[in-house]
Design a protein around this motif. Structure first.
Motif, PDB file in Angstrom:
ATOM      1  N   SER A   6       0.862  -1.179   0.000  1.00 55.76           N
ATOM      2  CA  SER A   6       0.000   0.000   0.000  1.00 55.76           C
ATOM      3  C   SER A   6       0.901   1.232   0.000  1.00 55.76           C
ATOM      4  CB  SER A   6      -0.934  -0.010   1.210  1.00 55.76           C
ATOM      5  OG  SER A   6      -0.202  -0.080   2.406  1.00 55.76           O
ATOM      6  N   ILE A   7       0.443   2.262  -0.677  1.00 56.90           N
ATOM      7  CA  ILE A   7       1.295   3.436  -0.899  1.00 56.90           C
ATOM      8  C   ILE A   7       0.516   4.713  -0.611  1.00 56.90           C
ATOM      9  CG2 ILE A   7       2.644   4.722  -2.603  1.00 56.90           C
ATOM     10  CD1 ILE A   7       3.012   2.022  -4.100  1.00 56.90           C
ATOM     11  N   PHE A   8       1.122   5.586   0.179  1.00 54.30           N
ATOM     12  CA  PHE A   8       0.603   6.937   0.385  1.00 54.30           C
ATOM     13  C   PHE A   8       1.413   7.851  -0.528  1.00 54.30           C
ATOM     14  CE2 PHE A   8       0.593  11.143   2.203  1.00 54.30           C
ATOM     15  CZ  PHE A   8      -0.699  11.324   2.653  1.00 54.30           C
ATOM     16  N   ILE A   9       0.725   8.589  -1.394  1.00 47.61           N
ATOM     17  CA  ILE A   9       1.406   9.504  -2.310  1.00 47.61           C
ATOM     18  C   ILE A   9       1.074  10.923  -1.902  1.00 47.61           C
ATOM     19  CG2 ILE A   9       1.649  10.310  -4.665  1.00 47.61           C
ATOM     20  CD1 ILE A   9       1.101   7.632  -5.623  1.00 47.61           C
ATOM     21  N   SER A  15       1.348  22.942  -5.949  1.00 51.46           N
ATOM     22  CA  SER A  15       1.964  22.484  -7.184  1.00 51.46           C
ATOM     23  C   SER A  15       0.949  21.673  -7.994  1.00 51.46           C
ATOM     24  CB  SER A  15       3.190  21.623  -6.896  1.00 51.46           C
ATOM     25  OG  SER A  15       3.687  21.074  -8.097  1.00 51.46           O
ATOM     26  N   HIS A  16       0.419  22.301  -9.014  1.00 48.90           N
ATOM     27  CA  HIS A  16      -0.547  21.627  -9.880  1.00 48.90           C
ATOM     28  C   HIS A  16       0.079  20.391 -10.533  1.00 48.90           C
ATOM     29  CE1 HIS A  16      -3.858  20.979 -12.608  1.00 48.90           C
ATOM     30  NE2 HIS A  16      -3.016  21.005 -13.624  1.00 48.90           N
ATOM     31  N   GLU A  17       1.364  20.513 -10.946  1.00 44.82           N
ATOM     32  CA  GLU A  17       2.040  19.375 -11.590  1.00 44.82           C
ATOM     33  C   GLU A  17       2.150  18.191 -10.648  1.00 44.82           C
ATOM     34  OE1 GLU A  17       5.597  21.502 -12.493  1.00 44.82           O
ATOM     35  OE2 GLU A  17       5.046  21.781 -14.588  1.00 44.82           O
ATOM     36  N   GLU A  18       2.570  18.439  -9.398  1.00 43.16           N
ATOM     37  CA  GLU A  18       2.714  17.351  -8.435  1.00 43.16           C
ATOM     38  C   GLU A  18       1.364  16.736  -8.071  1.00 43.16           C
ATOM     39  OE1 GLU A  18       5.030  18.241  -4.944  1.00 43.16           O
ATOM     40  OE2 GLU A  18       6.555  19.269  -6.144  1.00 43.16           O
ATOM     41  N   GLU A  19       0.349  17.564  -7.903  1.00 43.07           N
ATOM     42  CA  GLU A  19      -0.973  17.040  -7.573  1.00 43.07           C
ATOM     43  C   GLU A  19      -1.495  16.176  -8.715  1.00 43.07           C
ATOM     44  OE1 GLU A  19      -5.415  18.427  -6.077  1.00 43.07           O
ATOM     45  OE2 GLU A  19      -3.950  19.972  -6.598  1.00 43.07           O
ATOM     46  N   THR A  20      -1.338  16.633  -9.939  1.00 43.08           N
ATOM     47  CA  THR A  20      -1.772  15.865 -11.096  1.00 43.08           C
ATOM     48  C   THR A  20      -1.020  14.534 -11.164  1.00 43.08           C
ATOM     49  OG1 THR A  20      -2.328  17.875 -12.312  1.00 43.08           O
ATOM     50  CG2 THR A  20      -1.973  15.888 -13.618  1.00 43.08           C
ATOM     51  N   LEU A  21       0.288  14.569 -10.944  1.00 43.39           N
ATOM     52  CA  LEU A  21       1.092  13.345 -10.950  1.00 43.39           C
ATOM     53  C   LEU A  21       0.613  12.398  -9.864  1.00 43.39           C
ATOM     54  CD1 LEU A  21       4.246  12.430 -12.106  1.00 43.39           C
ATOM     55  CD2 LEU A  21       4.493  12.583  -9.646  1.00 43.39           C
ATOM     56  N   ALA A  22       0.368  12.907  -8.653  1.00 43.82           N
ATOM     57  CA  ALA A  22      -0.079  12.064  -7.538  1.00 43.82           C
ATOM     58  C   ALA A  22      -1.435  11.420  -7.841  1.00 43.82           C
ATOM     59  CB  ALA A  22      -0.157  12.890  -6.246  1.00 43.82           C
ATOM     60  N   ILE A  63       6.737  10.725  -2.513  1.00 42.98           N
ATOM     61  CA  ILE A  63       6.425  11.990  -3.165  1.00 42.98           C
ATOM     62  C   ILE A  63       7.376  12.157  -4.339  1.00 42.98           C
ATOM     63  CG2 ILE A  63       7.831  13.297  -1.501  1.00 42.98           C
ATOM     64  CD1 ILE A  63       5.942  15.723  -2.110  1.00 42.98           C
ATOM     65  N   PHE A  64       6.824  12.549  -5.462  1.00 40.31           N
ATOM     66  CA  PHE A  64       7.610  12.928  -6.634  1.00 40.31           C
ATOM     67  C   PHE A  64       7.615  14.449  -6.633  1.00 40.31           C
ATOM     68  CE2 PHE A  64       6.267   8.655  -7.534  1.00 40.31           C
ATOM     69  CZ  PHE A  64       7.346   8.097  -8.190  1.00 40.31           C
ATOM     70  N   ALA A  65       8.697  15.035  -6.130  1.00 45.00           N
ATOM     71  CA  ALA A  65       8.756  16.476  -5.895  1.00 45.00           C
ATOM     72  C   ALA A  65       9.364  17.224  -7.074  1.00 45.00           C
ATOM     73  CB  ALA A  65       9.572  16.763  -4.634  1.00 45.00           C
ATOM     74  N   THR A  66       8.717  18.309  -7.437  1.00 42.05           N
ATOM     75  CA  THR A  66       9.259  19.188  -8.474  1.00 42.05           C
ATOM     76  C   THR A  66       9.745  20.505  -7.878  1.00 42.05           C
ATOM     77  OG1 THR A  66       7.081  20.138  -8.935  1.00 42.05           O
ATOM     78  CG2 THR A  66       7.737  18.221 -10.243  1.00 42.05           C
ATOM     79  N   LEU A 159       7.370  11.905 -14.034  1.00 45.11           N
ATOM     80  CA  LEU A 159       8.214  13.009 -13.571  1.00 45.11           C
ATOM     81  C   LEU A 159       9.153  13.467 -14.679  1.00 45.11           C
ATOM     82  CD1 LEU A 159       9.087  14.853 -11.211  1.00 45.11           C
ATOM     83  CD2 LEU A 159      10.722  13.067 -10.563  1.00 45.11           C
ATOM     84  N   ALA A 160       9.674  12.527 -15.446  1.00 44.71           N
ATOM     85  CA  ALA A 160      10.550  12.885 -16.563  1.00 44.71           C
ATOM     86  C   ALA A 160       9.802  13.731 -17.580  1.00 44.71           C
ATOM     87  CB  ALA A 160      11.108  11.630 -17.235  1.00 44.71           C
TER      88      ALA A 160
END
Length: 169
Positions: A6-9, A15-22, A63-66, A159-160
């Motif tokens: 199970s994963i918490f993201i 950050s619109h980009e990070e929220e969209t990615l999550a 978290i995939f942070a930008t 993220l790339a």
């Protein structure tokens, strides 16, 4: 039956980009059999009890942070560390150009730096897996590691794309 972690993201609230990615990763993970959690942030500028419950229900915090991590994300990481007591369960994956400015005590998490211009997603995913494997205290089964590896590969790919086509870079 194969166990899927199970994963918490998490994501920075502004950050619109990070929220969209999550949200995309939450959807991809859920349809792939993962139990996925996102923070309960709507209209809140604090970590509420529901978010704490979700963090404590997960096997991993990712978290995939930008950008630099917000106060709320730093608080979530502290909650996750207090719960897991294992930095290999808390993954902060970021573009290497932003890693010096993410604003976190590295002892509470595993920082995975990614340079989308110089390395492929496969190399970054392998680096993340190597870091996790070296730090991992429990005996994870191969299926769990493979599932997490596939999930990280998808996240790194997204993220790339964000990094390569960002207006800031």
């Amino acid at each position: 039956m194969k166990r899927v972690p199970s994963i918490f993201i998490s994501y920075n609230p502004n950050s619109h980009e990070e929220e969209t990615l999550a949200v995309r990763l939450q959807t991809i993970g859920a349809v792939s059999g993962f139990e996925m959690f996102l923070p309960d942030r709507y209209g809140k500028n604090y970590v509420d009890d529901e978010t704490v419950r979700r963090i404590k229900s997960a096997d991993y915090f990712i978290i995939f942070a930008t950008n630099k991590l917000s106060r709320i994300v730093l608080e979530e990481i502290s909650i996750a560390y207090e719960h897991f007591q294992d930095p290999s369960k808390i993954l902060v994956i970021c573009n290497m150009y932003h890693s010096n400015s993410i604003g976190i005590d590295h002892s509470e998490m595993t920082l995975v730096e990614f340079n989308p211009q110089a390395e492929g997603v496969e190399a970054a995913t392998k680096a993340a897996l190597d870091i996790i494997s070296k730090k991992e205290k429990s005996n994870q089964n191969k299926n769990e590691i493979d599932g997490l590896l596939a999930f990280l590969g998808i996240g790194l790919g997204l993220l790339a794309l964000i990094s390569l086509f960002s207006k800031d870079e």
